[in-house]
Design an enzyme around this catalytic site. Structure first.
Site, PDB file in Angstrom:
ATOM      1  N   MET A  55      24.169  33.345  39.705  1.00  0.00           N
ATOM      2  CA  MET A  55      23.250  32.778  38.721  1.00  0.00           C
ATOM      3  C   MET A  55      21.875  32.484  39.316  1.00  0.00           C
ATOM      4  O   MET A  55      20.846  32.819  38.727  1.00  0.00           O
ATOM      5  CB  MET A  55      23.838  31.489  38.127  1.00  0.00           C
ATOM      6  CG  MET A  55      25.080  31.711  37.315  1.00  0.00           C
ATOM      7  SD  MET A  55      24.844  32.889  35.968  1.00  0.00           S
ATOM      8  CE  MET A  55      23.802  31.953  34.876  1.00  0.00           C
ATOM      9  N   ASP A  89      19.082  28.380  49.730  1.00  0.00           N
ATOM     10  CA  ASP A  89      20.544  28.368  49.779  1.00  0.00           C
ATOM     11  C   ASP A  89      20.941  27.864  51.152  1.00  0.00           C
ATOM     12  O   ASP A  89      20.304  28.200  52.159  1.00  0.00           O
ATOM     13  CB  ASP A  89      21.132  29.765  49.532  1.00  0.00           C
ATOM     14  CG  ASP A  89      22.605  29.700  49.131  1.00  0.00           C
ATOM     15  OD1 ASP A  89      22.913  30.033  47.970  1.00  0.00           O
ATOM     16  OD2 ASP A  89      23.445  29.299  49.972  1.00  0.00           O
ATOM     17  N   LYS A 110      26.710  18.893  44.115  1.00  0.00           N
ATOM     18  CA  LYS A 110      25.529  18.779  43.239  1.00  0.00           C
ATOM     19  C   LYS A 110      24.899  17.387  43.360  1.00  0.00           C
ATOM     20  O   LYS A 110      23.678  17.248  43.406  1.00  0.00           O
ATOM     21  CB  LYS A 110      25.918  19.076  41.786  1.00  0.00           C
ATOM     22  CG  LYS A 110      26.160  20.569  41.545  1.00  0.00           C
ATOM     23  CD  LYS A 110      26.276  20.906  40.083  1.00  0.00           C
ATOM     24  CE  LYS A 110      26.698  22.340  39.808  1.00  0.00           C
ATOM     25  NZ  LYS A 110      25.719  23.367  40.118  1.00  0.00           N
ATOM     26  N   SER A 141      27.640  24.295  34.401  1.00  0.00           N
ATOM     27  CA  SER A 141      28.313  24.659  33.154  1.00  0.00           C
ATOM     28  C   SER A 141      29.215  23.537  32.679  1.00  0.00           C
ATOM     29  O   SER A 141      29.486  23.424  31.484  1.00  0.00           O
ATOM     30  CB  SER A 141      29.193  25.894  33.365  1.00  0.00           C
ATOM     31  OG  SER A 141      28.438  26.979  33.755  1.00  0.00           O
ATOM     32  N   HIS A 180      20.679  25.544  31.217  1.00  0.00           N
ATOM     33  CA  HIS A 180      21.910  26.318  31.372  1.00  0.00           C
ATOM     34  C   HIS A 180      21.697  27.763  30.931  1.00  0.00           C
ATOM     35  O   HIS A 180      21.563  28.052  29.745  1.00  0.00           O
ATOM     36  CB  HIS A 180      23.024  25.643  30.543  1.00  0.00           C
ATOM     37  CG  HIS A 180      24.373  26.236  30.767  1.00  0.00           C
ATOM     38  ND1 HIS A 180      25.278  26.433  29.758  1.00  0.00           N
ATOM     39  CD2 HIS A 180      24.963  26.694  31.900  1.00  0.00           C
ATOM     40  CE1 HIS A 180      26.372  26.980  30.260  1.00  0.00           C
ATOM     41  NE2 HIS A 180      26.205  27.148  31.550  1.00  0.00           N
ATOM     42  N   ASN A 217      25.338  34.341  31.956  1.00  0.00           N
ATOM     43  CA  ASN A 217      25.570  35.446  32.880  1.00  0.00           C
ATOM     44  C   ASN A 217      25.798  36.752  32.105  1.00  0.00           C
ATOM     45  O   ASN A 217      26.625  36.751  31.195  1.00  0.00           O
ATOM     46  CB  ASN A 217      26.827  35.082  33.705  1.00  0.00           C
ATOM     47  CG  ASN A 217      27.101  36.054  34.812  1.00  0.00           C
ATOM     48  OD1 ASN A 217      26.264  36.872  35.167  1.00  0.00           O
ATOM     49  ND2 ASN A 217      28.303  35.984  35.355  1.00  0.00           N
ATOM     50  N   GLU A 236      20.423  26.953  27.271  1.00  0.00           N
ATOM     51  CA  GLU A 236      20.634  25.627  26.690  1.00  0.00           C
ATOM     52  C   GLU A 236      19.826  24.617  27.513  1.00  0.00           C
ATOM     53  O   GLU A 236      20.005  24.529  28.725  1.00  0.00           O
ATOM     54  CB  GLU A 236      22.120  25.253  26.744  1.00  0.00           C
ATOM     55  CG  GLU A 236      22.974  26.054  25.781  1.00  0.00           C
ATOM     56  CD  GLU A 236      24.461  25.756  25.934  1.00  0.00           C
ATOM     57  OE1 GLU A 236      25.126  25.597  24.903  1.00  0.00           O
ATOM     58  OE2 GLU A 236      24.959  25.685  27.073  1.00  0.00           O
ATOM     59  N   ASN A 271      29.721  27.064  25.345  1.00  0.00           N
ATOM     60  CA  ASN A 271      31.088  27.150  25.863  1.00  0.00           C
ATOM     61  C   ASN A 271      32.076  26.452  24.935  1.00  0.00           C
ATOM     62  O   ASN A 271      33.231  26.834  24.831  1.00  0.00           O
ATOM     63  CB  ASN A 271      31.169  26.576  27.278  1.00  0.00           C
ATOM     64  CG  ASN A 271      30.560  27.553  28.272  1.00  0.00           C
ATOM     65  OD1 ASN A 271      30.360  28.724  27.958  1.00  0.00           O
ATOM     66  ND2 ASN A 271      30.236  27.085  29.463  1.00  0.00           N
TER      67      ASN A 271
HETATM   68  P1  NAD Z   1      28.099  31.217  43.204  1.00  0.00           P
HETATM   69  O1  NAD Z   1      29.345  30.746  43.820  1.00  0.00           O
HETATM   70  O2  NAD Z   1      27.915  32.677  43.001  1.00  0.00           O
HETATM   71  O3  NAD Z   1      26.850  30.713  44.086  1.00  0.00           O
HETATM   72  C1  NAD Z   1      26.699  29.394  44.500  1.00  0.00           C
HETATM   73  C2  NAD Z   1      25.699  29.381  45.655  1.00  0.00           C
HETATM   74  O4  NAD Z   1      25.426  28.028  45.957  1.00  0.00           O
HETATM   75  C3  NAD Z   1      26.225  30.035  46.928  1.00  0.00           C
HETATM   76  O5  NAD Z   1      25.329  31.028  47.380  1.00  0.00           O
HETATM   77  C4  NAD Z   1      26.286  28.887  47.911  1.00  0.00           C
HETATM   78  O6  NAD Z   1      25.976  29.278  49.231  1.00  0.00           O
HETATM   79  C5  NAD Z   1      25.228  27.966  47.361  1.00  0.00           C
HETATM   80  N1  NAD Z   1      25.369  26.585  47.813  1.00  0.00           N
HETATM   81  C6  NAD Z   1      26.490  25.864  47.992  1.00  0.00           C
HETATM   82  N2  NAD Z   1      26.153  24.628  48.404  1.00  0.00           N
HETATM   83  C7  NAD Z   1      24.799  24.565  48.486  1.00  0.00           C
HETATM   84  C8  NAD Z   1      23.880  23.564  48.880  1.00  0.00           C
HETATM   85  N3  NAD Z   1      24.277  22.350  49.231  1.00  0.00           N
HETATM   86  N4  NAD Z   1      22.569  23.864  48.872  1.00  0.00           N
HETATM   87  C9  NAD Z   1      22.145  25.088  48.500  1.00  0.00           C
HETATM   88  N5  NAD Z   1      22.989  26.089  48.135  1.00  0.00           N
HETATM   89  C10 NAD Z   1      24.297  25.817  48.126  1.00  0.00           C
HETATM   90  O7  NAD Z   1      27.949  30.406  41.857  1.00  0.00           O
HETATM   91  P2  NAD Z   1      27.243  30.849  40.499  1.00  0.00           P
HETATM   92  O8  NAD Z   1      28.224  31.588  39.689  1.00  0.00           O
HETATM   93  O9  NAD Z   1      25.925  31.441  40.790  1.00  0.00           O
HETATM   94  O10 NAD Z   1      27.070  29.424  39.790  1.00  0.00           O
HETATM   95  C11 NAD Z   1      26.036  28.568  40.145  1.00  0.00           C
HETATM   96  C12 NAD Z   1      25.883  27.522  39.051  1.00  0.00           C
HETATM   97  O11 NAD Z   1      25.649  28.152  37.820  1.00  0.00           O
HETATM   98  C13 NAD Z   1      27.122  26.676  38.862  1.00  0.00           C
HETATM   99  O12 NAD Z   1      26.711  25.364  38.568  1.00  0.00           O
HETATM  100  C14 NAD Z   1      27.789  27.294  37.656  1.00  0.00           C
HETATM  101  O13 NAD Z   1      28.551  26.394  36.883  1.00  0.00           O
HETATM  102  C15 NAD Z   1      26.593  27.725  36.860  1.00  0.00           C
HETATM  103  N6  NAD Z   1      26.825  28.819  35.913  1.00  0.00           N
HETATM  104  C16 NAD Z   1      27.593  29.877  36.269  1.00  0.00           C
HETATM  105  C17 NAD Z   1      27.766  30.914  35.364  1.00  0.00           C
HETATM  106  C18 NAD Z   1      28.587  32.123  35.729  1.00  0.00           C
HETATM  107  O14 NAD Z   1      28.987  32.865  34.840  1.00  0.00           O
HETATM  108  N7  NAD Z   1      28.816  32.374  36.998  1.00  0.00           N
HETATM  109  C19 NAD Z   1      27.159  30.852  34.102  1.00  0.00           C
HETATM  110  C20 NAD Z   1      26.356  29.756  33.785  1.00  0.00           C
HETATM  111  C21 NAD Z   1      26.191  28.739  34.707  1.00  0.00           C
END
Ligand code: NAD
Length: 740
Positions: A352, A371, A435, A457, A478, A481, A490, A528
Site C-alpha cells: 500500500m 520504511d 502504529k 484498515s 484509507h 488495493n 475513505e 469493508n
Molecule cells: P505490508 O506488509 O505490505 O507492508 C508494511 C510495511 O511496513 C513493510 O514494508 C514493513 O517493513 C513496514 N514497517 C513495519 N514497521 C514499520 C515501522 N515501525 N516504521 C516504518 N515501516 C514499518 O502491508 P500493506 O499491505 O502495505 O498494509 C499497510 C497498511 O495499509 C496497513 O495498515 C493495512 O491495514 C493498510 N491497508 C492494506 C490494504 C491491502 O489490501 N493490503 C488495503 C488498505 C489498507
C-alpha cells in the site's frame, strides 16, 4: 430548439468599427470580421468552467448566422474558443437531464432542430473552419464536424472524442453520420462505441482534422485553409461527399459489423446498450444519404436517452461532479481556507505504501518514503517508479520519465526525514502496537501544523489517536488495493479530528486524482463493512453446496468485476481473515467469522499470492489466470458443511446483494456517511459495483423497498443477517426511496 428571429437580442449588434470591420457580441460568443472579410467567432460560454453546448449558445450561433446572412457575405468563418485549452467539453449536463424526462418524439425533434442549425452553417456559400485547442467532445465535436474543415493543435490538452457512451448515450446531432463519412466506418465505430478521445496528431492522421499545428500557429493555419478552400470551392465538393452514402463493399461492411459486435459484447458484457446501438446505427446509415441516416440516429438516440442505463450513468456522473465540488466539511472556515500539502510523506513501503507513493509522484508531488526495513525500500522503489512513469497509451513505463521521477522520491529508514513534511500518511504493518509507537514518533518530528493520517484498515482512529498530543490533526486516509486502480479513498474522521484536518485530507486526495468520501470512525469504516456481507454470504453458499464457479459467475453477470470468492483470492485469505475477525467482533449478531477461511489459510491456500485459494492460480496459466479448485478445497470445506440448500441463480444474486443493502441502511441510520449518494459512490469506486445499475442504493430503488422485503422472506431462516431493518421496513411501508 426554439429559434429567435435576428435582431431581438439586446446584447446583439455592435456597430461597425472605425476601420470598417464589424463585430457582433452575443452572450456566449463574439464575432469579429477583419478587413479582409474573414469572420472569427470566439466562443466563451459563461457560468461554466469549460465551454459547454447550452441552449443559449445554439441561439447565439443561430443569431450570428442571421447576421452573416444579412450583410455582405464574409469570405469565411473561423470558429474558435475564447478559453485557451477548451474548445467544447460537451453538452450541458443539465440539458441532458431534461432530455431524460422527455418523450421520444420530442427528443427526436430536438435532435433534428440541432442538426438543422448545423446544416445551416454547413450550407452557407462561404467555408467554415473550426480551430480546436483543448477538449472538443460530444456535441462540441459535432459543431466542429458541421464546419467544412478543422485545425487541431498539437498541445497535450487537445482531445477529440464522443464520450456519450459513458453516459449510456450516443451522439444525437449527426456524429454517427458525419464521422464515418470523414474517417471511415471502422475508425468511427471504434471512436464512438469506445468513447475514448484522440489527440490532435491522431485526429489529423485519421482525416478528422485537416492539419495539426502548434497552438500559436492555429489561427494562421485556419486562415490559409479558408483561402485554400475558396480557391477552388473545394468545400462544396466536401459537402457533397458528406451528404452522400458511404462507399463500402458489402462484405467489408458485414465483416466490420460482426467483428465490432464481438468486441463490443466482450467489453460491455451485454450490460451497456449504447455501444451496440452505435454500431447498429452506423452500419444502418452507410447505404443511406446523410439526411436519412441522421433520422436513424435520432431514433436510436431517443431510445437510449429513455433507457434506465442512461438514467443511472448520468446519475453516477452527477455523483462524481458533486464529489469533485465537495470539501468534505460543512461550509465554514475550514471549507474556505484549505492549504494543501506540498511536502507529503509516506511511512511503510509495503504494497500500500508503495502504491500511495507512486500516486503522489504521478500527480506531480515530490514525496518522502520511510520504511524501517532497508530491503523493503529497495524492493519498492523500482515498482514505484515504473508505476509513476506508466504510459497508458504505450502500456509501458517511460524510462526517461522514470529517471526524472527518481529525483522526486526520497527514501530513508529514519523518521527524522519527516521534519519538513506537512502531511504524513502512515501505512506500516497492520499492528496496533507498531502504529501507536510510530505515530508518536512521527508527531515528535513533524512541525505543529502537519496533518498526520493513517491508512489502517481495522484500527479505530480513536484508539490510534491516543498516541498523539494533538489528535485534532489526525485522521484516516484509507486507500484501496491496488492504489493505482481504485479511485475511492475513505477520509476517516475520529472523534477529535478537526474540520481543518478533514478538509486538507479531502483536498489532498483529490489532487491525487482520487474520489474521497468522509466516513465516521467505526469498525470497517464504510467499504469493508459493506463488503463483509457480500464476501461472507458467498462462503455460506459454498458450505451449502453451491459451487464457487457458479456463485462467482452470477456475481459477474450482475456486473461485478470479480465474484466474491475470486475477490477473496485477490485480497488474500489471511488478510481477509484478520479483517473479518474485527468485523465479526463488532457486528457478530449478523456475521460470524467463517471457519472455512482459517481452514484454507492453515492449508497454505492464501489466494493468488500463494498460488491458490478458492481457485488455483498457478503461474503458468497466463491465459486463464485461475482454475476451478473445487476438488482440492472440498475436503477443507467438508468439516463445516451446512445442510444442502438449492439456490437458483436469481437467489444467489439476492443472497449476495440484499444483505449489503441491509447493511447500508444501518450505516445510514448510524450516520456513518452523509447520505446514500456516498454509499453508491463508495460501492462503485472501491468495489466495482456496476455503474450501469447506478449504485447499490439506486439498484435497491429500482427493486423498491417492498420488493426487497418480499425477496428477503424466503431467506428468513438464514438468520438475523437476512432480517429487514427498521429503515427498510419504514421505506417499504411509505413507498419511500433509498436515494433522493
Ligand atoms: P505490508 O506488509 O505490505 O507492508 C508494511 C510495511 O511496513 C513493510 O514494508 C514493513 O517493513 C513496514 N514497517 C513495519 N514497521 C514499520 C515501522 N515501525 N516504521 C516504518 N515501516 C514499518 O502491508 P500493506 O499491505 O502495505 O498494509 C499497510 C497498511 O495499509 C496497513 O495498515 C493495512 O491495514 C493498510 N491497508 C492494506 C490494504 C491491502 O489490501 N493490503 C488495503 C488498505 C489498507
Amino acid at each position: 430548439m426554439s429559434t429567435r428571429p435576428h435582431g431581438d437580442r439586446d446584447t446583439g449588434d455592435v456597430p461597425a468599427g472605425s476601420d470598417g470591420a464589424e463585430s457582433w457580441v452575443f452572450e456566449t460568443l463574439r464575432a469579429d470580421c477583419d478587413p479582409a472579410g474573414i469572420v472569427t467567432a470566439t466562443i466563451h460560454v459563461p457560468g461554466h468552467r469549460h465551454n459547454v453546448v447550452t441552449q443559449t449558445f445554439l441561439l447565439d450561433l443561430e443569431a450570428l448566422l442571421d447576421q452573416l446572412d444579412t450583410g455582405l457575405p464574409p469570405l469565411g468563418l473561423i470558429l474558435a474558443s475564447g478559453r485557451p485549452g477548451s474548445f467544447f467539453s460537451g453538452a450541458d449536463i443539465g440539458r441532458l437531464e431534461t432530455l431524460l424526462r422527455a418523450a421520444p418524439p420530442d427528443i427526436e425533434w430536438i435532435c433534428q432542430a440541432g442538426r438543422d442549425l448545423f446544416a445551416r452553417l454547413a450550407s452557407r456559400p462561404w467555408p467554415s473552419v473550426a480551430v480546436i485547442d483543448g477538449a472538443c467532445l460530444g456535441g462540441g465535436l459535432e459543431i466542429a464536424l458541421a464546419c467544412d474543415a478543422r485545425i487541431t493543435t498539437s498541445a497535450p490538452h487537445t482531445a477529440l472524442g464522443f464520450p456519450e457512451v459513458k453516459l449510456g448515450l450516443m451522439p444525437g446531432w449527426g456524429g454517427t453520420v458525419l464521422l464515418p463519412r470523414l474517417v471511415g466506418p471502422g475508425a468511427a465505430v471504434e471512436m464512438i462505441a469506445a468513447g475514448e478521445s484522440i489527440d490532435g496528431p491522431t485526429a489529423a492522421r485519421l482525416g478528422l482534422a485537416d492539419a495539426c499545428v502548434p497552438p500559436q500557429q492555429a489561427m494562421a493555419a485556419a486562415r490559409s485553409l479558408i483561402d485554400w478552400l475558396r480557391a477552388d470551392n473545394s468545400h462544396m465538393a466536401r459537402r457533397r461527399r458528406l451528404a452522400g452514402t458511404v462507399d463500402i463493399d458489402p462484405a467489408e461492411r458485414d465483416f466490420l459489423a460482426a467483428t465490432s459486435a464481438a468486441v463490443i459484447a466482450g467489453r460491455t458484457g451485454g450490460h451497456y446498450p449504447a455501444p451496440p446501438a452505435v454500431l447498429d446505427t452506423i452500419i444502418a446509415g452507410l447505404d443511406l444519404r446523410a439526411t436519412a441516416a441522421a433520422k436513424i440516429e435520432s431514433k436510436a438516440f431517443a431510445r437510449l436517452v429513455t433507457s434506465p442505463v442512461a438514467r443511472n450513468l448520468v446519475r453516477v456522473f452527477r455523483l462524481g461532479e458533486r464529489n469533485r465540488r465537495d470539501t468534505g466539511v460543512a461550509a465554514g472556515d475550514a471549507a474556505g481556507t484549505v492549504t494543501t500539502p506540498t511536502r507529503p510523506a509516506v511511512v511503510g513501503a509495503g504494497i500500500m505504501g508503495a502504491g500511495i507513493a507512486a500516486a503522489h509522484l504521478r500527480s506531480g508531488f515530490a514525496v518522502s518514503l520511510i520504511d524501517i526495513d532497508r530491503d523493503a525500500l529497495a524492493r519498492a522503489v523500482p515498482g514505484i517508479l515504473e508505476e509513476a512513469a506508466w504510459d497508458r497509451a504505450t502500456r509501458r513505463a517511460d524510462p526517461a520519465r522514470a529517471g526524472a521521477l527518481a529525483g522526486q522520491l526520497r527514501t530513508a529508514t529514519q523518521t527524522s526525514l519527516l521534519s519538513d513534511a506537512d502531511l504524513v500518511i502512515e501505512s506500516a504493518v497492520e499492528r496496533s502496537d507498531v502504529k501507536l509507537t510510530l505515530l508518536r514518533d512521527i508527531e515528535t518530528v513533524v512541525g505543529p501544523t502537519a496533518v498526520i493520517a493513517t491508512n489502517t484498515s481495522t484500527n479505530p482512529i480513536a484508539r490510534l489517536a491516543r498516541a498523539l498530543r494533538d489528535p485534532g490533526r489526525f485522521c484516516g486516509l484509507h486507500f484501496f488495493n491496488p492504489v493505482r486502480r481504485m479511485t475511492l479513498v475513505e477520509v476517516v474522521r475520529g472523534p477529535a479530528t478537526t474540520d481543518a484536518t478533514v478538509a486538507v485530507a479531502v483536498a489532498h486526495a483529490k489532487l491525487l486524482g482520487k474520489c474521497p468520501i468522509v466516513v465516521q470512525d467505526s469498525p470497517g469504516f464504510l467499504v469493508n463493512r459493506l463488503l463483509m456481507p457480500y464476501l461472507h454470504e458467498s462462503v455460506e453458499m459454498l458450505r451449502e453446496g453451491t459451487p464457487a464457479t457458479r456463485i462467482d459467475r452470477v456475481a459477474r453477470r450482475f456486473g461485478m468485476p470479480l465474484g466474491p470468492l475470486e475477490l477473496y483470492d485477490l485480497i488474500g485469505l489471511d488478510t481477509a481473515f484478520y479483517a473479518g475477525l474485527v468485523l465479526a467482533e463488532a457486528y457478530g449478531d449478523r456475521i460470524e467469522a467463517s471457519p472455512v477461511i482459517p481452514a484454507l489459510v492453515r492449508a497454505g491456500r492464501l489466494g493468488r499470492k500463494s498460488g491458490g485459494g478458492f481457485y488455483d492460480h498457478s503461474h503458468d496459466r497466463a491465459e486463464r489466470p485461475q482454475a476451478d479448485a473445487s476438488a482440492t478445497i472440498a475436503p477443507l470445506v467438508a468439516p463445516y458443511r451446512l445442510p444442502e440448500r438449492s439456490t437458483p441463480d436469481a437467489s444467489i444474486a439476492d443472497r449476495l446483494f440484499l444483505p449489503v443493502v441491509l447493511e447500508a441502511t444501518r450505516v445510514l441510520e448510524e450516520g456513518i456517511v452523509r447520505d446514500g449518494n456516498d454509499v453508491d459512490l463508495a460501492m462503485i469506486h472501491a468495489l466495482g459495483f456496476p455503474p450501469f445499475r447506478g449504485g447499490l442504493l439506486a439498484w435497491a430503488d429500482a427493486l423498491g423497498a417492498a420488493e426487497i422485503v418480499r425477496r428477503l422472506e424466503p431467506l428468513a431462516d438464514l438468520g438475523p443477517r437476512m432480517q429487514p431493518t427498521p429503515r427498510l421496513l419504514a421505506l417499504a411501508a411509505s413507498g419511500g426511496r433509498f436515494t433522493e
